[in-house]
Design a protein around this motif. Structure first.
Motif, short mmCIF file in Angstrom:
data_model
loop_
_atom_site.label_atom_id
_atom_site.label_comp_id
_atom_site.label_asym_id
_atom_site.label_seq_id
_atom_site.Cartn_x
_atom_site.Cartn_y
_atom_site.Cartn_z
N GLU A 140 0.85 -1.20 0.00
CA GLU A 140 0.00 0.00 0.00
C GLU A 140 0.89 1.25 0.00
O GLU A 140 1.89 1.30 0.72
CB GLU A 140 -0.84 -0.04 1.28
N ILE A 141 0.50 2.24 -0.80
CA ILE A 141 1.31 3.46 -0.82
C ILE A 141 0.80 4.39 0.26
O ILE A 141 -0.35 4.86 0.19
CB ILE A 141 1.20 4.13 -2.19
N GLN A 142 1.61 4.66 1.24
CA GLN A 142 1.16 5.56 2.32
C GLN A 142 1.68 6.96 2.06
O GLN A 142 2.73 7.14 1.45
CB GLN A 142 1.69 5.07 3.67
N ASN A 143 0.97 7.92 2.56
CA ASN A 143 1.41 9.30 2.38
C ASN A 143 2.31 9.66 3.55
O ASN A 143 1.84 9.96 4.63
CB ASN A 143 0.17 10.20 2.35
N HIS A 144 3.62 9.58 3.37
CA HIS A 144 4.53 9.90 4.49
C HIS A 144 4.58 11.39 4.66
O HIS A 144 4.96 12.11 3.75
CB HIS A 144 5.93 9.40 4.18
N VAL A 145 4.16 11.86 5.81
CA VAL A 145 4.32 13.30 6.05
C VAL A 145 5.65 13.46 6.75
O VAL A 145 5.87 12.91 7.82
CB VAL A 145 3.19 13.83 6.93
N VAL A 146 6.56 14.19 6.15
CA VAL A 146 7.90 14.27 6.70
C VAL A 146 8.05 15.59 7.44
O VAL A 146 7.65 16.63 6.93
CB VAL A 146 8.93 14.19 5.57
N GLU A 147 8.60 15.51 8.62
CA GLU A 147 8.84 16.75 9.36
C GLU A 147 9.89 17.56 8.64
O GLU A 147 10.83 17.05 8.07
CB GLU A 147 9.35 16.42 10.77
N GLU A 148 9.76 18.88 8.74
CA GLU A 148 10.66 19.76 8.02
C GLU A 148 12.10 19.62 8.48
O GLU A 148 13.03 19.71 7.71
CB GLU A 148 10.24 21.22 8.26
N ASN A 149 12.29 19.43 9.79
CA ASN A 149 13.66 19.57 10.30
C ASN A 149 14.48 18.29 10.21
O ASN A 149 15.54 18.19 10.79
CB ASN A 149 13.62 20.06 11.75
N GLU A 150 13.94 17.26 9.52
CA GLU A 150 14.74 16.03 9.39
C GLU A 150 15.95 16.32 8.52
O GLU A 150 15.84 16.85 7.44
CB GLU A 150 13.90 14.92 8.76
N VAL A 151 17.09 15.95 9.02
CA VAL A 151 18.30 16.20 8.24
C VAL A 151 18.57 14.97 7.40
O VAL A 151 18.10 13.88 7.70
CB VAL A 151 19.49 16.49 9.19
N GLY A 152 19.31 15.17 6.34
CA GLY A 152 19.69 13.99 5.56
C GLY A 152 18.72 13.75 4.41
O GLY A 152 17.60 14.23 4.40
N GLU A 153 19.18 12.98 3.45
CA GLU A 153 18.41 12.72 2.25
C GLU A 153 17.34 11.68 2.57
O GLU A 153 17.63 10.66 3.19
CB GLU A 153 19.39 12.18 1.19
N GLN A 154 16.09 11.94 2.15
CA GLN A 154 15.08 10.91 2.39
C GLN A 154 15.19 9.85 1.31
O GLN A 154 15.73 10.09 0.24
CB GLN A 154 13.69 11.55 2.34
N ASP A 155 14.62 8.70 1.60
CA ASP A 155 14.77 7.61 0.64
C ASP A 155 13.98 7.89 -0.63
O ASP A 155 13.11 8.75 -0.68
CB ASP A 155 14.29 6.30 1.27
N GLU A 156 14.30 7.14 -1.66
CA GLU A 156 13.70 7.36 -2.98
C GLU A 156 12.18 7.31 -2.93
O GLU A 156 11.50 8.05 -3.59
CB GLU A 156 14.19 6.28 -3.94
N ARG A 157 11.68 6.36 -2.17
CA ARG A 157 10.23 6.14 -2.14
C ARG A 157 9.50 7.39 -1.70
O ARG A 157 8.52 7.82 -2.31
CB ARG A 157 9.95 5.02 -1.16
N THR A 158 9.98 7.99 -0.61
CA THR A 158 9.30 9.20 -0.11
C THR A 158 9.39 10.31 -1.15
O THR A 158 8.42 11.02 -1.40
CB THR A 158 10.00 9.66 1.18
N GLN A 159 10.54 10.45 -1.77
CA GLN A 159 10.70 11.47 -2.80
C GLN A 159 9.69 11.22 -3.92
O GLN A 159 9.04 12.14 -4.41
CB GLN A 159 12.12 11.40 -3.40
N ALA A 160 9.58 9.95 -4.29
CA ALA A 160 8.67 9.62 -5.39
C ALA A 160 7.23 9.97 -5.04
O ALA A 160 6.47 10.46 -5.86
CB ALA A 160 8.79 8.14 -5.72
N ILE A 161 6.85 9.73 -3.78
CA ILE A 161 5.47 10.06 -3.40
C ILE A 161 5.23 11.56 -3.53
O ILE A 161 4.21 12.02 -4.04
CB ILE A 161 5.20 9.58 -1.96
N LYS A 162 6.22 12.34 -3.08
CA LYS A 162 6.05 13.80 -3.20
C LYS A 162 5.93 14.22 -4.66
O LYS A 162 5.14 15.07 -5.03
CB LYS A 162 7.25 14.50 -2.57
#
Length: 1776
Positions: free
Chosen positions: A1483-1505
């Motif tokens: 299932e594709i979940q909508n990951h809401v990412v906090e602004e202050n997370e440092v570091g590159e997010q994984d490909e999947r999250t980028q793809a969802i955005k």
């Protein structure tokens, strides 16, 4: 017939009105018309030679249109052509005032209307002058600045004019038009709409076949392929469809439409916007740009027939697929459209049939035999329409549309249409509980009456239904149900008009030559007498008994009947008189006796029941006067005399009811043929003398009616009988068989109208009565006014009403009012004499009542009477205009409901034709336009004016309405009246009362239809009235405390503003002669300047109240013109008003100064550049290229700027006009000495720092908080300033702009945005140095603005930049674009500022369309890494920007691949980044990412955005782009199906909701044949996926997609098979929800006939049903239930679902296969769940939908089946 005409006339008339030949004085008309025509020709010619447009030409063209109303086109062909050419020249004159143009255009339209009268050989009209006229008015450059005021009807008049001139454009016109408008075809620009609109309006489509290569063949392929290529319904597609419809209709058989037919029908179905499936998103533009039903119908009816028969097959498909929408239980906003389609299509086919078979051949191209409609075509067409029409009979919108459809269908195929309607009508007549069924069926029966009654070869048994229908309709006359009662009256009257009610049963024995049906009709006709008596006895008399006043309203004593009662009275009397007219003498005598007994044995009150009974008596005496009068007159006279023997009666206030009733009866019975009254004249006169002076008001009112009717029937000309067969039915049946005349139309040439023309005895009698009765009254009144004789008020009123009724009765015999003509109202060199028409009466000695105004003011009733008398003296010639208008209306209604459009040629019923001749006679009496204004009229009008300003408001308003009518009648009398009205407003007079003041204002205001004296189209009048209105503010009678007076002034100002149209100053007729229009003291320009001067004087008066100041300023603003500069005093006034205290004044001043700037604009020289049209690489130089931007003085001057965006996209114009080099342009930077006076005024004020400070202060104030927007008026003001004065005022404004832009308040920001956009647009012709320094100042300014942007101001800055970029060469604005492109999304200032920057940039780029590919590429490159934005608002904005970036990538014919970014490459890049989402199954979940997370997010999250942004783009482009990129979208489909939720639930997150919306929008897209396999392949793949959500959604997608592309799918058999296979495969899905959805989908496809229920499918389902289920194993209690359904159960359920889908697919009827399927289903009632549920649901649905018409549906089942079924539907299991 034609020959002798041309001898009297001296020519063959083009087409005169036939009815004139049937008038009793027809022999006199030829001379009369010749005389009038020669006067018109002579005076019109003279006026044109003398170049006198006004009043000469206008006066005589008005006479010409009146002449055409009276005689039709009664002039020779040569005259006809000359009239047309003259008017065409006048209309296309350059400076003709628009309102005059409109009047002349209407006349020209009338002359051109019947195009069969003039062929292309007789007449040729150029097209260009019309195009220039359209361009000048509809796309006026000065109207929005308030320099021109056009009437709002002008657009329609111009369009109709072009339509009428179109057939006569020369052969070469098509080519010239294409060359003129092809360069405008730029689909991203507004010019596209304009070009296609012009094509639709101008392109000729009626050229003869040998010229087709010069006609439509030049453009057909090009425009059709354009239409096919466009998928998203842009606004101009409608115009294309209208053009094709007209083309198809004008050239049936010359164009092969077959390849396009599926596309045409698919698009028609789409444009009906029907709801499909459950969760459908509507695209708003589908609603606003839907096709126009009228043109769709024209197109479809032109496609029918021909060898291929394809259109009829598709049409049947169309109706099959939408039939269920017509069922009365369905309702929605789409219903109106469907009903319109239903009503207009048969009418259009009938029109085509008439053209092919019955119309006289004309010069227009005939339909070739191969393409004429054959009998089979007609039958097929009628059959395909019957089912929807029968359903629509009971629609919620009323049965009118269905009735009209049936009327036209019955003309073509009565045997198919009438029986089913009868089947519905008989039961409806029996039922008591559903009255709406009765009203619906009866109105449909009225429609088909003309086809039913005559029988005819196709439907011989028709007439046998006549009597049963009539007899059964009688109970409908029901006093308790008004609508039922009225429709029944209409029904009975309709049938009675068509059929002679004669008992001809004896003919059965006397004649042997009768057919079977005729014998049946003869024997049935015995019942006619029974019918008439029943109608009278049990219906009419009962109705009258139930509506007597006594029971209900004795206490309230109301004077009048209620509205409903008067309608019933009308229905009753007209139906009864129709029946009597059509009766044989035997039946009539019985009826007469019945009515006489009823009327004389009872006494009725005279208000309600009395009127009805008297009407019935009047009907008898009208039909056979001699017999009826013999009974009634002696009886009534006897009764009255007997009661009036004792003297007291005369002076009683309340009279005996019996006496009143007899008077009323007598007064109605005498409304008959004059010569039949003469024998009773002595008795009647004696009664008159006795009763006219009764004391009782009711009594003498009735006596006056009697007087009026006696005079009227002896003095007028009128037909005396309206029977449906000339000569009545009095012959013996041996020689004459009435049934042969059932439904026979009247024969226009043998109408044999019996006219009543007053004989000498009758005229003598009239004058005897007048001497006896009128003379003494006039003498009494005269003595009373001179004070010699006293009369009470009641006496005066009585005398006046006697005088008035004498006038009403004998008005036609009185001579016209004589008197001296009033000279010198208007100067003209042409005679403006009146024309007199003969109306069949010779005038005898005059009787003139004296004027009685010296009474006391309070006697209002007498004053009312006087007003009526004056009105009759002025206008009455024997009939009133209102009566005439309402009769004309009802004549047209009856004609419409009973006409035969198929055969045409005026085949109306005889009564209708006689009525039309009578109306023609009355029209001649009423035609009084342009009468001369004589001294006696002047006196009467002055009396009216005194009454209009008297004390009582009711007297005033009645007098005013008479006055307004008179003003329209007499030539130029307004000029005489206006000064008299204005006297009351003069501030110098102190003796004016408030009532007089108000009366005078009302006189100026006028009524809604007549003349408005405050605003006449004439300088002389306006120069008087406008200043007087303003000055009246100082009058002593004016008080602003009285709201009524304030409202009056508001209305006056409002009306002037609404109705004002620019009045011409300078008319020239083609040569440089000055017009001899005003040879008074002033020329027109002097009058104009005088008016402006007077208004300014009023404004400078210190005492003027503010309200009048505003009115004056409003008037001033109307006086701005584009052909005459405003006087400098007024310029000064407006410039000063920019800083006025009042906001209202400032607003007017801003518009006015913007207009003045336009007047002062110095023209820039244009020259023809040497470019010629060529191939595509040649528009490369127009595009933005950052390496070669003009960055120096030299480059700037060498660069050729093309400002308009559309040039060069599609093709180059023949001559491209460019601005000449700067040396030849007007000098820049003038010094003050070089300016004109007007320019100096502006220059001085705007160079004054104090003035500027004040101005900016005012401009940056808030007006209405939160409602303010960027103001185009202020923009125009600043644009004008900087254009006319270059940068002269910039130094003063700079500091202000810098200050404002730093302030974040919205009003400050808005002000600076308005100045900025005006500045950029005004700098169009500045020199390079000035422009460069301008941008040096502007760039930082705009940067600051964008950083300070707020929610309130971002829209204003967007508008500012978009306005600045509009129609400007991008290379001129390169500073701006480079600055905006710097880095729009840089995160400074937060997400909101980023979104706003993008918005502003998008506004600028969108204006530039296709000319900035380089910028678009750069922007896309910049945005691609940023697509994964976190913020929703930035994502939405990016989605919208992407739409504009890719909008240029269109797939239109004749268009090269674009240089701008392409969707295909972009999609490929995006798909790569979305890969991680495609692979996994989770299932594709909508990951809401906090602004202050440092570091590159994984490909999947980028793809969802990224996906979220892509979805925004898809949603934004659905409504805006022209074509859908189907292959690219298909790659995204699997992903969307994966995400989209199944349930309708709003609680889902944004991602899922967007995915669902996208699917809904994509499924509605239009598909091409070649795209269908791709889509189906993709769907098949997804249907095999693991997620049942995806499989479920495939089905909903499929439903909408197939319905919205129905005919494209059906024309491709493989696609149909694929869809069927897919649905049947999903019926056996393991998931229950998917199976049920598949069943719903299947039943929908069956219902719209996409799939058919064939044997193969049925046996497939039956086989599935027989799948054996495994036996239930006994289980231990503790074990877990095994929940996975076995495959067998699934298959068995699939079979049951398939059967149930078939049953639910026909909810409103029972096809032959249904009973068997129901039996099959019932066998499964006790299966395991979920099968049992399905069966129950199906049965309950079947019961619900078939409940209404169960009686009919029962017939389809055998008895055994019915037993089983009844058992099933009510068995206990149903409730389990």
């Amino acid at each position: 017939m034609k020959k002798d005409v041309s001898e009297t006339l001296g020519f063959v008339p083009q087409k005169d009105i036939v009815y004139n030949k049937l008038l009793p004085y027809a022999d006199k008309l030829d001379e009369e018309s010749n005389d009038i025509l020669s006067k018109i020709k002579g005076n019109l010619g003279r006026a044109v030679q003398l170049r006198e447009i006004w009043p000469g030409v206008l006066f005589w063209t008005r006479k010409l249109s009146t002449y055409m109303r009276l005689y039709g086109r009664k002039f020779s062909k040569e005259d006809h052509v000359l009239f047309i050419k003259l008017l065409y020249e006048l209309i296309t004159m350059d400076k003709l005032e628009i309102s005059m143009m409109q009047g002349l255009a209407r006349l020209l339209i009338n002359l051109l209307k019947k195009r069969e009268l003039l062929s292309r050989e007789d007449l040729e009209l150029p097209w260009r002058p019309l195009y220039e006229l359209q361009e000048r008015i509809l796309y006026s450059k000065t109207e929005h600045l308030g320099l021109n005021w056009f009437p709002n009807t002008v657009e329609n008049v111009l369009k109709t004019l072009v339509k009428c001139c179109r057939p006569y454009f020369p052969d070469s016109a098509t080519q010239e038009m294409l060359e003129e408008w092809r360069p405008l075809l730029c689909p991203f620009d507004v010019t596209m709409q304009k070009a296609i609109g012009y094509f639709e309006l101008f392109l000729p489509t009626t050229l003869p076949p040998q010229l087709h290569h010069k006609g439509f063949k030049l453009w057909f392929d090009e425009l059709v392929s354009l239409w096919v290529a466009v998928q998203n319904l842009p606004g101009w597609e409608v115009h294309l469809v209208n053009l094709f419809a007209r083309l198809a209709n004008d050239n049936i058989g010359y164009i092969d439409w077959d390849p396009y037919i599926p596309k045409i029908f698919t698009r028609i179905l789409r444009s009906l916007n029907l709801p499909v499936g459950t969760c459908q998103m509507l695209v708003p533009r589908y609603l606003t740009n839907a096709y126009d039903v009228g043109h769709v119908v024209l197109w479809v009816s032109a496609l029918l027939g021909g060898p291929s028969k394809q259109a009829q097959a598709q049409l049947r498909g169309l109706f099959n697929s939408i039939t269920s929408f017509f069922h009365p239980s369905n309702h929605g906003r789409w219903l109106m459209k469907l009903m319109k389609l239903l009503q207009r299509l048969p009418a259009s086919v009938v029109r085509r049939l008439h053209r092919e078979r019955y119309r006289k051949p004309t010069w227009l191209t005939p339909v070739p035999d191969s393409h004429k409609l054959t009998e089979e075509d007609i039958t097929a067409f009628v059959e395909s329409m019957m089912q929807p029409v029968l359903l629509a009979m009971f629609s919620k919108t009323g049965s009118l549309d269905a009735a009209q459809a049936l009327q036209n269908l019955a003309l073509m195929r009565p045997e198919l249409v009438i029986p089913p309607v009868l089947e519905k009508t008989y039961p409806a007549m029996e039922t008591l509980t559903e009255p709406h069924q009765l009203t619906a069926t009866l109105s449909c029966m009225i429609g088909v009456a003309r086809s039913l009654v005559p029988g005819g070869p196709r439907f011989p048994e028709g007439p046998t239904h006549m009597l049963p229908l009539l007899m059964r309709a009688l109970p409908g006359v029901d006093p308790n149900d008004f609508s039922k009662c009225m429709i029944t009256f209409q029904f009975i009257a309709t049938f009675a008009t068509l059929v002679p009610l004669v008992d001809c049963s004896s003919a059965v024995h006397e004649r042997s030559d009768l057919t079977e049906v005729e014998r049946e009709m003869c024997s049935a006709s015995v019942e006619f007498e029974d019918f008439v008596l029943q109608f009278m006895d049990s219906r009419c008399f009962a109705l009258i008994d139930s509506s007597t006043l006594e029971q209900t309203r004795e206490e309230t004593e109301t004077e009048k009947m209620t509205h409903l009662e008067s309608l019933v009275e009308l229905g009753l009397s007209s139906t009864f008189s129709t029946i009597l007219t059509q009766c044989s003498m035997d039946i009539f005598k019985v009826a007469l006796e019945k009515v006489f007994n009823f009327a004389t044995t009872n006494i009725f009150e005279t208000r309600v029941a009395g009127r009805m009974v008297a009407d019935m008596c009047r009907a008898t005496s009208k039909c056979h006067p001699a017999e009826s009068l013999k009974l009634f007159v002696p009886h009534c006279c006897g009764a009255i005399n007997q009661m009036a023997i004792n003297e007291e009666v005369l002076s009683e206030e309340e009279l005996d009811k019996e006496l009143l009733w007899n008077l009323q009866l007598l007064s109605e019975v005498t409304r008959v043929d004059g010569d039949k009254i003469l024998p009773y004249s002595t008795q009647l006169v004696q009664i008159l003398q006795l009763s006219l002076h009764l004391k009782c008001k009711q009594g003498y009112a009735l006596a006056c009616n009697l007087l009026h009717h006696i005079l009227r029937s002896t003095a007028l000309i009128y037909p005396t009988e309206y029977c449906s067969v000339p000569g009545g039915f009095q012959q013996p049946t041996k020689d004459y068989l009435p049934i042969k005349d059932w439904g026979r139309p009247g024969d226009l040439w043998n109408l044999n109208i019996q006219w009543h023309v007053p004989s000498t005895e009758e005229t003598r009698f009239v004058f005897y009565v007048l001497d006896l009765i009128l003379r003494p009254e006039l003498l009494r009144l005269q003595r009373h006014t001179q004070g010699e004789q006293d009369m009470t008020r009641d006496d005066v009123l009585q005398s006046l009403s006697i005088v008035q009724h004498c006038l009403l009765g004998a008005g036609s015999q009185l001579p016209p009012l004589r008197g001296e003509p009033i000279p010198e109202l208007v100067t003209s060199m042409v005679s403006l004499a009146e024309t007199n028409l003969f109306t069949g009466v010779h005038y005898v000695w005059p009787v003139l009542p004296d004027h009685i105004l010296e009474h006391s003011e309070d006697d209002t009733k007498s004053l009312f009477s006087i007003i009526k008398i004056i009105s009759d003296l002025l206008h009455f010639k024997g009939s009133h205009k209102q009566e005439f208008d309402s009769r004309w209306k009802s004549f047209n209604l009856v004609k419409k409901s009973m006409e035969n459009r198929l055969h045409g040629r005026k085949q109306h019923i005889r009564a209708l034709l006689i009525d039309r001749v009578m109306l023609q006679h009355e029209l001649r009496k009423l035609t009084v336009e342009g009468c001369e204004y004589r001294s006696i009229h002047q006196e009467l009008l002055r009396d009216l004016l005194r009454l209009s300003t008297s004390t009582y408001s009711q007297v005033r308003s009645r007098a005013q309405s008479v006055l307004f009518t008179a003003l329209g009648t007499y030539n130029f009398c307004c000029r005489d009246v206006i000064p008299r009205v204005l006297e009351y407003l003069d501030p110098g007079r102190t003796d004016v009362t408030q009532q007089q003041f108000k009366g005078a204002l009302y006189c100026l205001l006028g009524n809604h239809s007549g003349v408005c004296m405050a605003n006449l189209h004439d300088w002389d009048c306006i120069t008087l009235t406008w200043p007087a209105l303003v000055r009246s503010g100082l009058s002593s009678a004016m008080s602003l405390e009285k709201p009524s007076i304030v409202r009056l002034f508001d209305d006056l100002a409002d009306k002037v503003h609404r109705q004002y149209e620019t009045i011409g100053i300078d008319f020239a007729v083609r040569e440089p002669f000055r017009l001899s229009c005003g040879r008074n003291v002033f020329t027109t320009d002097e009058k104009y300047e005088k008016l402006v001067g007077e208004l300014l004087d009023c404004l400078n008066d210190r005492n003027m109240p503010w309200k009048f100041e505003h009115i004056a300023i409003g008037f001033m603003s109307l006086l701005l013109r584009d052909d005459h500069p405003l006087p400098s005093a007024a310029v000064l006034f407006f410039v000063k008003s920019l800083n006025h205290d009042s906001l209202l004044v400032r607003k007017v001043a801003i518009s006015a100064v913007a207009g003045i700037m336009k007047q002062l604009k110095r023209p820039h020289k244009k020259e023809w550049s040497g470019l010629t049209a060529g191939d595509r690489p040649d528009n490369k130089w127009l595009q933005y290229n950052s390496s070669s931007l003009p960055r120096s003085q030299q480059a700037w001057e060498a660069c050729m700027f093309v400002e308009k965006t559309h040039w060069g996209y599609y093709s180059w114009p023949q001559k491209l006009m460019m601005y000449a080099p700067s040396e030849e342009q007007p000098k820049q930077g003038l010094t003050r000495e070089e300016m004109t006076e007007r320019e100096q005024i502006i220059y001085d004020h705007f160079s004054d720092p104090v003035f500027i400070n004040q101005l900016i202060e005012f401009l940056s104030l808030e007006d209405r908080k939160g409602k303010d927007k960027f103001s185009p008026r202020r923009f125009c003001l600043f644009k004008g300033l900087f254009r006319n004065f270059h940068d002269a005022f910039l130094p003063l404004l700079k500091p202000h702009m810098e200050r404002l832009v730093a302030d974040t308040h919205e009003s400050k920001q808005r002000c600076v945005a308005e100045i900025t956009s005006g500045l950029i647009r005004g700098s169009k012709h500045w020199s390079y140095q000035k422009v460069e320094s301008l941008w040096e100042f502007l760039c930082p300014l705009i940067r600051t603005a964008l950083n300070n942007i707020t929610v309130e101001t971002y829209a204003d800055w967007g508008t500012c930049i978009a306005t600045a970029c509009e129609s400007r060469d991008p290379r001129k604005l390169h500073w701006l674009f480079e600055m905006l492109m710097e880095s729009p999304v840089n995160g400074e200032g937060g997400s909101f500022v980023d979104a706003c920057r993008l918005y502003v940039l998008q506004g600028g780029l969108a204006q530039q369309e296709w000319r900035v590919p380089e910028l678009l590429h750069r922007l896309l490159q910049y945005l691609e890494p940023k697509l994964t934005q976190v913020y929703k608002n930035v994502r939405e904005r990016i989605g919208s920007v992407l739409t504009y970036i890719f909008m240029i990538d269109v797939n239109l014919p004749y268009t090269r691949p674009t240089a701008s970014p392409r969707i295909k490459e972009f999609t490929e890049r995006v798909m790569l980044r979305l890969k991680p989402l495609m692979e996994g199954d989770e299932e594709i979940q909508n990951h809401v990412v906090e602004e202050n997370e440092v570091g590159e997010q994984d490909e999947r999250t980028q793809a969802i955005k990224l996906l979220k942004t892509v979805l925004k783009w898809l949603m934004a482009s659905a409504g805006r782009s022209f074509s859908t990129a189907v292959p690219e979208q298909l790659q995204l489909l699997p992903l969307l199906f994966k995400i989209a939720p199944v349930e309708n639930d709003d609680s889902y997150d944004e991602l899922k909701r967007d995915a669902k919306t996208c699917l809904s929008l994509m499924s509605q897209g239009l598909l091409y044949t070649e795209q269908i396999p791709q889509v189906l392949l993709a769907l098949r793949v997804i249907a095999g996926s693991g997620s049942w959500h995806a499989r479920y959604t495939v089905l909903t997608y499929l439903q909408i997609m197939v319905f919205y592309n129905l005919f494209t799918f059906m024309s491709d058999q493989r696609a149909v098979d694929d869809v069927r296979a897919l649905v049947i495969r999903l019926l056996e899905d393991e998931q229950l929800e998917v199976r049920e959805m598949a069943a719903t989908t299947l039943s929908g496809f069956l219902q719209c006939n996409f799939l058919s229920m064939d044997a193969a499918m049925q046996s497939h389902f039956e086989a599935l049903c027989k799948t054996r289920l495994p036996k239930k194993r006994r289980r231990e209690l503790g074990s877990v239930m095994d929940t996975i359904p076995s495959g067998d159960l699934v298959r068995r359920h699939a079979g049951v679902l398939g059967l149930s889908a078939c049953i639910l697919s026909s909810p409103y009827d029972v096809p032959t296969w249904m009973p068997q399927l129901l039996m099959d289903l019932s066998a499964h009632l006790n299966d395991t769940q979920p099968i049992e549920m399905t069966v129950k649901k199906t049965l309950s649905n079947f019961r619900r939908t078939h409940h209404d018409n169960w009686q009919e549906h029962k017939q389809q089942f055998t008895d055994d089946q019915l037993l089983v079924l009844t058992d099933l539907l009510v068995s206990p299991c149903y409730y389990a």
